[in-house]
Design a protein around this motif. Structure first.
Motif, PDB file in Angstrom:
ATOM      1  N   GLN A 176       4.023  30.239  22.382  1.00 32.74           N
ATOM      2  CA  GLN A 176       3.316  29.921  23.616  1.00 32.74           C
ATOM      3  C   GLN A 176       3.256  31.146  24.531  1.00 32.74           C
ATOM      4  OE1 GLN A 176       5.652  26.548  24.923  1.00 32.74           O
ATOM      5  NE2 GLN A 176       4.315  25.058  23.924  1.00 32.74           N
ATOM      6  N   LYS A 177       4.365  31.894  24.601  1.00 35.77           N
ATOM      7  CA  LYS A 177       4.377  33.126  25.391  1.00 35.77           C
ATOM      8  C   LYS A 177       3.431  34.161  24.791  1.00 35.77           C
ATOM      9  CE  LYS A 177       9.023  32.956  27.465  1.00 35.77           C
ATOM     10  NZ  LYS A 177      10.332  33.656  27.572  1.00 35.77           N
ATOM     11  N   MET A 178       3.422  34.250  23.464  1.00 37.78           N
ATOM     12  CA  MET A 178       2.524  35.198  22.794  1.00 37.78           C
ATOM     13  C   MET A 178       1.075  34.894  23.135  1.00 37.78           C
ATOM     14  SD  MET A 178       3.781  37.605  20.795  1.00 37.78           S
ATOM     15  CE  MET A 178       5.254  38.047  19.878  1.00 37.78           C
ATOM     16  N   ALA A 179       0.718  33.624  23.037  1.00 41.10           N
ATOM     17  CA  ALA A 179      -0.661  33.224  23.315  1.00 41.10           C
ATOM     18  C   ALA A 179      -1.028  33.502  24.771  1.00 41.10           C
ATOM     19  CB  ALA A 179      -0.843  31.745  22.999  1.00 41.10           C
ATOM     20  N   ALA A 180      -0.094  33.239  25.675  1.00 38.64           N
ATOM     21  CA  ALA A 180      -0.359  33.473  27.098  1.00 38.64           C
ATOM     22  C   ALA A 180      -0.513  34.951  27.407  1.00 38.64           C
ATOM     23  CB  ALA A 180       0.767  32.883  27.945  1.00 38.64           C
ATOM     24  N   ALA A 181       0.215  35.790  26.668  1.00 38.01           N
ATOM     25  CA  ALA A 181       0.147  37.234  26.895  1.00 38.01           C
ATOM     26  C   ALA A 181      -1.129  37.840  26.343  1.00 38.01           C
ATOM     27  CB  ALA A 181       1.351  37.923  26.255  1.00 38.01           C
ATOM     28  N   GLY A 182      -1.779  37.114  25.440  1.00 35.77           N
ATOM     29  CA  GLY A 182      -2.938  37.667  24.760  1.00 35.77           C
ATOM     30  C   GLY A 182      -4.131  37.911  25.651  1.00 35.77           C
ATOM     31  N   GLY A 183      -4.599  36.854  26.326  1.00 28.94           N
ATOM     32  CA  GLY A 183      -5.806  36.992  27.121  1.00 28.94           C
ATOM     33  C   GLY A 183      -6.974  37.368  26.222  1.00 28.94           C
ATOM     34  N   SER A 184      -7.764  38.338  26.640  1.00 27.26           N
ATOM     35  CA  SER A 184      -8.905  38.778  25.840  1.00 27.26           C
ATOM     36  C   SER A 184      -8.502  39.800  24.786  1.00 27.26           C
ATOM     37  CB  SER A 184      -9.973  39.394  26.755  1.00 27.26           C
ATOM     38  OG  SER A 184      -9.431  40.505  27.469  1.00 27.26           O
ATOM     39  N   ALA A 185      -7.296  40.352  24.911  1.00 26.22           N
ATOM     40  CA  ALA A 185      -6.815  41.354  23.946  1.00 26.22           C
ATOM     41  C   ALA A 185      -5.443  40.915  23.437  1.00 26.22           C
ATOM     42  CB  ALA A 185      -6.722  42.740  24.601  1.00 26.22           C
ATOM     43  N   PRO A 186      -5.389  40.277  22.266  1.00 25.94           N
ATOM     44  CA  PRO A 186      -4.114  39.772  21.737  1.00 25.94           C
ATOM     45  C   PRO A 186      -3.098  40.881  21.550  1.00 25.94           C
ATOM     46  CG  PRO A 186      -5.988  38.903  20.501  1.00 25.94           C
ATOM     47  CD  PRO A 186      -6.515  39.977  21.382  1.00 25.94           C
ATOM     48  N   PRO A 187      -1.798  40.583  21.735  1.00 28.06           N
ATOM     49  CA  PRO A 187      -0.763  41.576  21.479  1.00 28.06           C
ATOM     50  C   PRO A 187      -0.836  42.077  20.036  1.00 28.06           C
ATOM     51  CG  PRO A 187       0.147  39.653  22.581  1.00 28.06           C
ATOM     52  CD  PRO A 187      -1.259  39.304  22.202  1.00 28.06           C
ATOM     53  N   GLU A 188      -0.336  43.288  19.810  1.00 28.90           N
ATOM     54  CA  GLU A 188      -0.371  43.854  18.460  1.00 28.90           C
ATOM     55  C   GLU A 188       0.294  42.928  17.457  1.00 28.90           C
ATOM     56  OE1 GLU A 188       1.068  47.880  16.056  1.00 28.90           O
ATOM     57  OE2 GLU A 188       1.185  47.784  18.229  1.00 28.90           O
ATOM     58  N   PHE A 189       1.359  42.273  17.865  1.00 22.20           N
ATOM     59  CA  PHE A 189       2.075  41.375  16.964  1.00 22.20           C
ATOM     60  C   PHE A 189       1.150  40.281  16.443  1.00 22.20           C
ATOM     61  CE2 PHE A 189       5.009  37.883  15.950  1.00 22.20           C
ATOM     62  CZ  PHE A 189       5.965  38.561  15.199  1.00 22.20           C
ATOM     63  N   LEU A 190       0.241  39.791  17.311  1.00 23.58           N
ATOM     64  CA  LEU A 190      -0.651  38.715  16.906  1.00 23.58           C
ATOM     65  C   LEU A 190      -1.779  39.193  16.003  1.00 23.58           C
ATOM     66  CD1 LEU A 190      -1.057  36.456  20.069  1.00 23.58           C
ATOM     67  CD2 LEU A 190       0.383  36.115  18.067  1.00 23.58           C
ATOM     68  N   SER A 191      -2.016  40.493  15.945  1.00 22.12           N
ATOM     69  CA  SER A 191      -3.083  40.990  15.079  1.00 22.12           C
ATOM     70  C   SER A 191      -2.765  40.759  13.614  1.00 22.12           C
ATOM     71  CB  SER A 191      -3.325  42.489  15.328  1.00 22.12           C
ATOM     72  OG  SER A 191      -2.202  43.250  14.918  1.00 22.12           O
ATOM     73  N   THR A 192      -1.484  40.701  13.283  1.00 17.65           N
ATOM     74  CA  THR A 192      -1.084  40.427  11.902  1.00 17.65           C
ATOM     75  C   THR A 192      -0.352  39.096  11.782  1.00 17.65           C
ATOM     76  OG1 THR A 192       0.934  41.730  12.275  1.00 17.65           O
ATOM     77  CG2 THR A 192      -0.929  42.846  11.233  1.00 17.65           C
ATOM     78  N   HIS A 193      -0.182  38.396  12.902  1.00 15.69           N
ATOM     79  CA  HIS A 193       0.499  37.110  12.894  1.00 15.69           C
ATOM     80  C   HIS A 193      -0.319  36.130  13.741  1.00 15.69           C
ATOM     81  CE1 HIS A 193       3.567  40.109  12.038  1.00 15.69           C
ATOM     82  NE2 HIS A 193       4.264  39.175  11.447  1.00 15.69           N
ATOM     83  N   PRO A 194      -1.449  35.684  13.206  1.00 16.54           N
ATOM     84  CA  PRO A 194      -2.352  34.853  14.004  1.00 16.54           C
ATOM     85  C   PRO A 194      -1.681  33.587  14.516  1.00 16.54           C
ATOM     86  CG  PRO A 194      -2.879  34.729  11.666  1.00 16.54           C
ATOM     87  CD  PRO A 194      -1.912  35.849  11.825  1.00 16.54           C
ATOM     88  N   SER A 195      -1.930  33.294  15.776  1.00 19.74           N
ATOM     89  CA  SER A 195      -1.351  32.106  16.391  1.00 19.74           C
ATOM     90  C   SER A 195      -2.390  30.997  16.426  1.00 19.74           C
ATOM     91  CB  SER A 195      -0.892  32.425  17.812  1.00 19.74           C
ATOM     92  OG  SER A 195      -0.268  31.308  18.390  1.00 19.74           O
ATOM     93  N   SER A 196      -1.931  29.770  16.360  1.00 13.85           N
ATOM     94  CA  SER A 196      -2.849  28.644  16.408  1.00 13.85           C
ATOM     95  C   SER A 196      -2.084  27.385  16.761  1.00 13.85           C
ATOM     96  CB  SER A 196      -3.544  28.453  15.051  1.00 13.85           C
ATOM     97  OG  SER A 196      -2.604  28.039  14.068  1.00 13.85           O
ATOM     98  N   GLY A 197      -2.853  26.349  17.146  1.00  9.24           N
ATOM     99  CA  GLY A 197      -2.225  25.077  17.446  1.00  9.24           C
ATOM    100  C   GLY A 197      -1.553  24.481  16.221  1.00  9.24           C
ATOM    101  N   SER A 198      -2.143  24.700  15.043  1.00 11.17           N
ATOM    102  CA  SER A 198      -1.561  24.140  13.822  1.00 11.17           C
ATOM    103  C   SER A 198      -0.207  24.770  13.526  1.00 11.17           C
ATOM    104  CB  SER A 198      -2.505  24.345  12.636  1.00 11.17           C
ATOM    105  OG  SER A 198      -2.743  25.721  12.414  1.00 11.17           O
ATOM    106  N   ARG A 199      -0.049  26.048  13.871  1.00 12.75           N
ATOM    107  CA  ARG A 199       1.246  26.724  13.670  1.00 12.75           C
ATOM    108  C   ARG A 199       2.317  26.056  14.533  1.00 12.75           C
ATOM    109  NH1 ARG A 199       1.331  32.843  13.754  1.00 12.75           N
ATOM    110  NH2 ARG A 199       2.823  32.834  12.069  1.00 12.75           N
ATOM    111  N   THR A 200       2.018  25.836  15.798  1.00 20.72           N
ATOM    112  CA  THR A 200       2.980  25.197  16.695  1.00 20.72           C
ATOM    113  C   THR A 200       3.305  23.794  16.225  1.00 20.72           C
ATOM    114  OG1 THR A 200       2.133  26.494  18.562  1.00 20.72           O
ATOM    115  CG2 THR A 200       3.421  24.532  19.086  1.00 20.72           C
ATOM    116  N   GLN A 201       2.290  23.095  15.762  1.00 22.51           N
ATOM    117  CA  GLN A 201       2.504  21.734  15.274  1.00 22.51           C
ATOM    118  C   GLN A 201       3.430  21.726  14.065  1.00 22.51           C
ATOM    119  OE1 GLN A 201      -1.104  19.566  14.381  1.00 22.51           O
ATOM    120  NE2 GLN A 201      -0.018  17.886  13.378  1.00 22.51           N
TER     121      GLN A 201
END
Length: 269
Positions: A227-252
């Motif tokens: 949730q923090k990762m997604a909030a930090a992303g905005g229009s430019a996702p953090p580098e970590f998310l570029s190879t670790h895509p976040s999604s609602g299904s992941r949280t679920q």
């Protein structure tokens, strides 16, 4: 000249030639038991050695720039958490307890961290400080990254890439047209690489969740982390998310598996 069905069979055989089906880890309480296809000519030791060279170069460059953290409070914190997680890897992979584990912290604003083949861990201070990560959330990140190393996802990806290259080279040698080769390569990418990439992320989430719980870290932190990762992303996702895509299904998926590891967390506290 190859007919369409012959081309498919040929490419399938070429891509899988030299592969062996393995399961690099035990399934654990979370039940990760997917068979992985690895090229026998690309050994675990070879991949570990290749990564170790790249890792040492990164560490050396950071040291030369004066940004390698050694005894700072954040470095001590990361090393303490890593020690507890590494002590639990034997649950999934007994031989990993004998890996040459190494942990380094780099003072950089990057929101990034990784644990490479053979147990080489790098954390960037930006990830911890900018997202104000708790120890439980640091353990969630590190557990996820260690899980990638335990499952040898890097070696698996290299095996697939080699398979695509081999199929292309063999296809060129027997005269398959460029258009057919491009189509075949696209098929291999979508049928092999992308589904496994999603599978790899799910596996790392689940194994990381269990590692952290066994080490005494609250598994619910895996949810707040993303949730923090997604909030930090905005229009430019953090580098970590570029190879670790976040999604609602992941949280679920994480929330559904937390009850499986909560007893382990309570035991490990």
């Amino acid at each position: 000249m190859f007919k369409p069905h012959s081309l498919s069979l040929f490419l399938a055989a070429a891509t899988l030639a030299g592969c062996q089906a393995v399961n690099t880890t035990s399934s654990g309480a979370v039940g990760v038991d997917r068979k992985q296809y690895m090229f026998s000519m690309l050994s675990t030791d070879q991949v570990n050695q290749m990564y170790a060279q790249s890792y040492q170069q990164t560490v050396s460059e950071a040291k030369n720039k004066g940004v390698l953290e050694n005894n700072s409070p954040v470095a001590q914190r990361v090393n303490r958490i890593a020690s507890r997680l590494i002590a639990e890897v034997k649950t999934f992979r007994p031989d990993a307890a004998q890996w040459d584990w190494d942990v380094n912290v780099i003072d950089s604003p990057e929101l990034n961290a990784n644990a490479g083949p053979g147990g080489k861990i790098i954390f960037y201070t930006g990830l911890i400080e900018k997202l104000k990560l708790t120890d439980d959330e640091i353990a969630a990140v590190m557990g996820h990254e260690i899980a990638h190393a335990l499952r040898e996802h890097g070696r698996e990806a290299m095996s697939k890439a080699y398979g695509v290259q081999m199929a292309t080279q063999i296809g060129s040698a027997v005269g398959i047209g460029n258009g057919s080769l491009q189509l075949a390569n696209m098929g291999v990418q979508y049928l092999m690489t992308l589904p496994n990439s999603r599978s790899n992320e799910n596996e790392a989430d689940l194994i990381g969740l269990e590692l952290a719980a066994r080490a005494g870290y609250n598994p619910n932190a895996a949810v707040t982390l993303w949730q923090k990762m997604a909030a930090a992303g905005g229009s430019a996702p953090p580098e970590f998310l570029s190879t670790h895509p976040s999604s609602g299904s992941r949280t679920q998926a994480l929330q559904e598996n937390i009850p499986k590891v909560m007893p382990l967390y309570k035991q490990g506290r």
